[in-house]
Design an enzyme around this catalytic site. Structure first.
Site, PDB file in Angstrom:
ATOM      1  N   HIS A   5      -1.355   0.502  -9.865  1.00  0.00           N
ATOM      2  CA  HIS A   5      -2.046  -0.461  -8.994  1.00  0.00           C
ATOM      3  C   HIS A   5      -2.617  -1.626  -9.819  1.00  0.00           C
ATOM      4  CE1 HIS A   5      -3.791  -0.702  -4.705  1.00  0.00           C
ATOM      5  NE2 HIS A   5      -3.752  -1.914  -5.231  1.00  0.00           N
TER       6      HIS A   5
ATOM      7  N   ARG B 128       0.853  -1.189   0.000  1.00  0.00           N
ATOM      8  CA  ARG B 128       0.000   0.000   0.000  1.00  0.00           C
ATOM      9  C   ARG B 128       0.890   1.241   0.000  1.00  0.00           C
ATOM     10  NH1 ARG B 128      -3.534  -2.669  -1.493  1.00  0.00           N
ATOM     11  NH2 ARG B 128      -5.475  -3.241  -0.458  1.00  0.00           N
TER      12      ARG B 128
HETATM   13  C1  GLV Z   1      -5.289  -4.915  -4.096  1.00  0.00           C
HETATM   14  O1  GLV Z   1      -4.732  -3.919  -3.755  1.00  0.00           O
HETATM   15  C2  GLV Z   1      -5.779  -5.918  -3.191  1.00  0.00           C
HETATM   16  O2  GLV Z   1      -5.810  -5.679  -1.975  1.00  0.00           O
HETATM   17  O3  GLV Z   1      -6.156  -7.013  -3.667  1.00  0.00           O
END
Ligand code: GLV
Length: 306
Positions: free
Chosen positions: A269, A221
């Site tokens: 992401h 994160r």
């Molecule tokens: C993506 O960030 C997840 O938590 O799967």
């Protein structure tokens, strides 16, 4: 019994179909449609607005659409006694492994440098010293990444809160194990969950303990990383660069220095994503376990935050 899918992007049709194939009796709605709210027993959610989940009075469990559950636990209105279940999906794990392996290999085999040389028509054959890979976070995904890196012949160490052993991997546990772990990580891969304890864990203090020239891969994160500390350590030449998939603010604002920092690769992401056709099995099996009074896989320890 019904389930409501709550997600902000991408259509939910594939999820509806995948759930219908495995549990035809399950009535599925897509938020903001809910049917009668008192019949909703499950939500399958990604980043629901605060208060939305608490609006279902008869919920039996909350499923995260991803591996991370920080988006659920950060909503203070979510009842504290409800099981929160993280996604366990072989496709998600496989994709995360692919991302991490790609990052390790491209750093090891100096792909960026080769491209720069190519742009100048330079035939230059650098050395490729062995790299030691350090994986922070040894959950489902971290363990799979460690195994794949081992299979590629890398020396792998791991770090987790409890330091539970993992075959072939030198595992370090807790705060006292961190310095040794960091000192042996030429490529540091962060796959930690976001919790109070892990916020800001990638700081000058910790990244500064990596060997000179080390490389960071953050597929955890954005909140794990102190952005300015990373930028400073790269500018000072202590770190060679980073591959970053998660950011404090997403989408990454166009004026963020990561876009242009030397040695930094920004990915939006996309390291892993859940595949409804395989992930629906986890949801349906977990619902069956709950209904049978058993503990499903992936239930989050609320106090620990993962
Ligand atoms: C993506 O960030 C997840 O938590 O799967």
């Amino acid at each position: 019994m019904s389930l409501v899918i709550i997600r902000k992007s991408a259509p939910a049709e594939i999820w509806i179909q995948a759930l219908a194939e495995r549990a035809p009796e399950l009535i599925v709605h897509v938020w903001p449609e809910t049917g009668p709210v008192d019949e909703v027993e499950y939500v399958l959610s990604w980043a629901a607005d605060p208060g939305v989940i608490a609006g279902f009075p008869n919920l039996k469990a909350i499923f995260s659409l991803g591996a991370g559950v920080d988006h659920v636990l950060s909503d203070a209105t979510v009842p504290s006694d409800l099981p929160v279940i993280r996604m366990i999906d072989e496709s998600l794990t496989r994709r995360m492994v692919q991302y991490v392996v790609h990052a390790v290999l491209s750093r090891h085999r100096r792909v960026e440098e080769m491209r720069a040389n190519q742009a100048q028509g330079l035939w230059k054959r650098p050395a490729f010293p062995d790299l030691r890979v350090g994986i922070m976070g040894l959950g489902e995904i971290g363990r799979a990444c460690a195994q794949q890196c081992l299979a590629l012949g890398y020396q792998v160490s791991g770090w987790s809160r409890r330091g539970e052993p993992l075959a072939g991997v030198e595992v370090h546990g807790g705060e006292q194990g961190l310095p040794m772990f960091l000192s042996r990580s030429d490529v540091l891969v962060c796959l930690l969950p976001q919790t109070r304890e892990t916020a800001g864990i990638l700081s000058r203090d910790t990244l500064g303990q990596l060997p000179k020239g080390a490389y960071l891969v953050n597929a955890g994160r954005g909140e794990h990383l102190v952005d300015d500390d990373l930028l400073a350590l790269i500018a000072e030449g202590h770190l060679s660069g980073a591959m970053l998939d998660a950011f404090r603010k997403e989408p990454l604002p166009s004026d963020n220095p990561f876009w242009t920092a030397p040695g930094v690769t920004v990915t939006p992401h996309i390291a892993g994503w859940t595949e409804p056709s395989t992930a629906a099995r986890h949801v349906v099996e977990a619902i069956a376990a709950l209904r049978a009074g058993q503990q499903p896989r992936g239930v989050v320890h609320r106090a620990r935050g993962y």
